[in-house]
Design an enzyme around this catalytic site. Structure first.
Site, PDB file in Angstrom:
ATOM      1  N   GLU A   1      51.180  -7.201  73.550  1.00 60.20           N
ATOM      2  CA  GLU A   1      49.928  -6.914  72.837  1.00 60.20           C
ATOM      3  C   GLU A   1      49.414  -8.162  72.123  1.00 60.20           C
ATOM      4  OE1 GLU A   1      48.652  -4.742  68.783  1.00 60.20           O
ATOM      5  OE2 GLU A   1      49.865  -3.480  70.103  1.00 60.20           O
TER       6      GLU A   1
ATOM      7  N   HIS B   1      49.002  -2.058  76.128  1.00 61.55           N
ATOM      8  CA  HIS B   1      49.105  -3.264  75.298  1.00 61.55           C
ATOM      9  C   HIS B   1      47.919  -4.204  75.465  1.00 61.55           C
ATOM     10  CE1 HIS B   1      53.371  -2.075  76.165  1.00 61.55           C
ATOM     11  NE2 HIS B   1      53.424  -2.177  74.860  1.00 61.55           N
TER      12      HIS B   1
ATOM     13  N   HIS C   1      55.375 -10.382  72.002  1.00 64.26           N
ATOM     14  CA  HIS C   1      54.991  -9.024  72.395  1.00 64.26           C
ATOM     15  C   HIS C   1      53.723  -9.081  73.246  1.00 64.26           C
ATOM     16  CE1 HIS C   1      53.698  -4.830  72.121  1.00 64.26           C
ATOM     17  NE2 HIS C   1      54.943  -4.548  71.796  1.00 64.26           N
TER      18      HIS C   1
ATOM     19  N   CYS D   1      52.291   8.395  71.338  1.00 62.25           N
ATOM     20  CA  CYS D   1      51.057   8.222  70.572  1.00 62.25           C
ATOM     21  C   CYS D   1      49.885   8.393  71.534  1.00 62.25           C
ATOM     22  CB  CYS D   1      51.022   6.846  69.906  1.00 62.25           C
ATOM     23  SG  CYS D   1      50.824   5.472  71.069  1.00 62.25           S
TER      24      CYS D   1
ATOM     25  N   SER E   1      58.825  -2.209  70.482  1.00 62.02           N
ATOM     26  CA  SER E   1      58.594  -2.805  69.160  1.00 62.02           C
ATOM     27  C   SER E   1      58.477  -1.746  68.075  1.00 62.02           C
ATOM     28  CB  SER E   1      57.312  -3.648  69.199  1.00 62.02           C
ATOM     29  OG  SER E   1      56.928  -4.051  67.907  1.00 62.02           O
TER      30      SER E   1
ATOM     31  N   CYS F   1      47.804   0.501  63.583  1.00 67.88           N
ATOM     32  CA  CYS F   1      47.321   1.805  64.045  1.00 67.88           C
ATOM     33  C   CYS F   1      47.609   2.868  62.995  1.00 67.88           C
ATOM     34  CB  CYS F   1      48.013   2.142  65.361  1.00 67.88           C
ATOM     35  SG  CYS F   1      47.712   3.809  65.943  1.00 67.88           S
TER      36      CYS F   1
ATOM     37  N   HIS G   1      57.191   0.928  77.062  1.00 64.71           N
ATOM     38  CA  HIS G   1      58.550   0.420  76.843  1.00 64.71           C
ATOM     39  C   HIS G   1      59.554   1.570  76.748  1.00 64.71           C
ATOM     40  CE1 HIS G   1      56.888  -3.649  75.269  1.00 64.71           C
ATOM     41  NE2 HIS G   1      57.107  -3.663  76.563  1.00 64.71           N
TER      42      HIS G   1
END
EC number: 1.17.7.4
Length: 282
Positions: free
Chosen positions: A130, A78, A128, A14, A221, A192, A43
């Site tokens: 983020e 993140h 997570h 992304c 994730s 997103c 990740h």
């Protein structure tokens, strides 16, 4: 046996992840020495190994004390707590911020609403990075929910945001709960747009395919969520990290005519292409 192999639209890196990797490589060349990222930059173990080969190393926040003044630390896509950036700068480290702009947007919204007296609710995984980072922009006071259990004692005045890679159905479920309980709600759907498009794309793909391979890190994730979506529509869906994990016996099934391929936001094109090439060889 001839098979149809379909690659999902928007599979792979992304914008935020690609930007972070590009920034890391750029800064390593610019400073001409080892640079450090707080946690794995992305990740994906294959990419992390590639970065290490280029003198870019992941460290934990607790390891930052061992760094010397002038060492370069990159904040990954993140993001981190607001206090972390200040602490690193105060240590005399050179801090470069590669937080995804979409995540930065959430952090600033959370900070503003928290200062205005809203209780922050984050829809996402409390473990997570983020989400941990976002929570740090409201003094670690947020209610964090993954939607699997009902929220209790929801405050009357809340601001709701989402982890960028959360599933739309989880966001909608939690928001419906909050609407029934709170009187004043500020809700920002911060999933997103690329995540949303990617999830819709794999849902359609998995309806069409007899077998689906979801490529990405097991600790990713967004890849895990893609796998969950695929599994609902196509029981023969498998989460693999790379071509080494491709189970060739799955391709011996003569009922498999169409194979779907998708990949998480941390999976580079070369890993996707290796898997596709291997499938076409068999």
């Amino acid at each position: 046996m001839e098979r149809n192999v379909i690659l999902a639209k928007n599979a792979g890196f992304c914008f935020g992840v690609k930007r972070a990797v590009d920034e890391a490589i750029k800064y390593q060349k610019e400073f001409g020495k080892k640079i450090y990222t707080l946690g794995p930059l992305i990740h994906n173990n294959d990419v992390v190994n590639y970065l290490e080969d280029n003198d870019i190393f992941a460290i934990e926040l607790s390891d930052a004390d061992s760094l010397k003044k002038g060492d370069v630390v990159l904040i990954r896509s993140h993001g981190v707590k607001e206090s972390v950036i200040k602490d690193l700068t105060d240590k005399g480290l050179i801090v470069k911020n590669a937080t995804c702009p979409y995540v930065t947007n959430i952090q600033l919204k959370v900070k503003k609403c928290y200062e205005q007296g809203y209780k922050i609710i984050i829809v996402g995984d409390e473990n997570h990075p983020e989400v941990i980072g976002i929570n740090g922009w409201c003094n670690d006071s947020a209610i964090i929910t993954n939607g699997k259990t009902e929220l209790e004692n929801i405050p009357a005045k809340v601001c709701v945001v989402s982890q960028t890679t959360e599933k739309k159905e989880t966001w909608n479920k939690v928001l419906n709960e909050i609407v029934r309980a709170s009187k004043e709600i500020v809700a920002f759907n911060t999933i997103c747009s690329a995540t949303d498009v990617r999830q819709k794309s794999v849902q359609e793909l998995s309806k069409e395919a007899d077998l689906v391979f979801v490529i990405g890190g097991k600790n990713s994730s967004n890849t895990t969520k893609l796998y969950e979506i695929c599994k609902k529509e196509c029981p023969k869906s498998y989460h693999i990290e790379n071509v080494k994990e491709l189970d060739e016996s799955l391709l011996e099934d003569e009922s498999v005519k169409t194979i779907g391929i998708t990949a998480g936001a941390s999976t580079p094109d070369w890993i996707i292409n290796e898997v596709i090439s291997k499938i076409k060889e068999l």
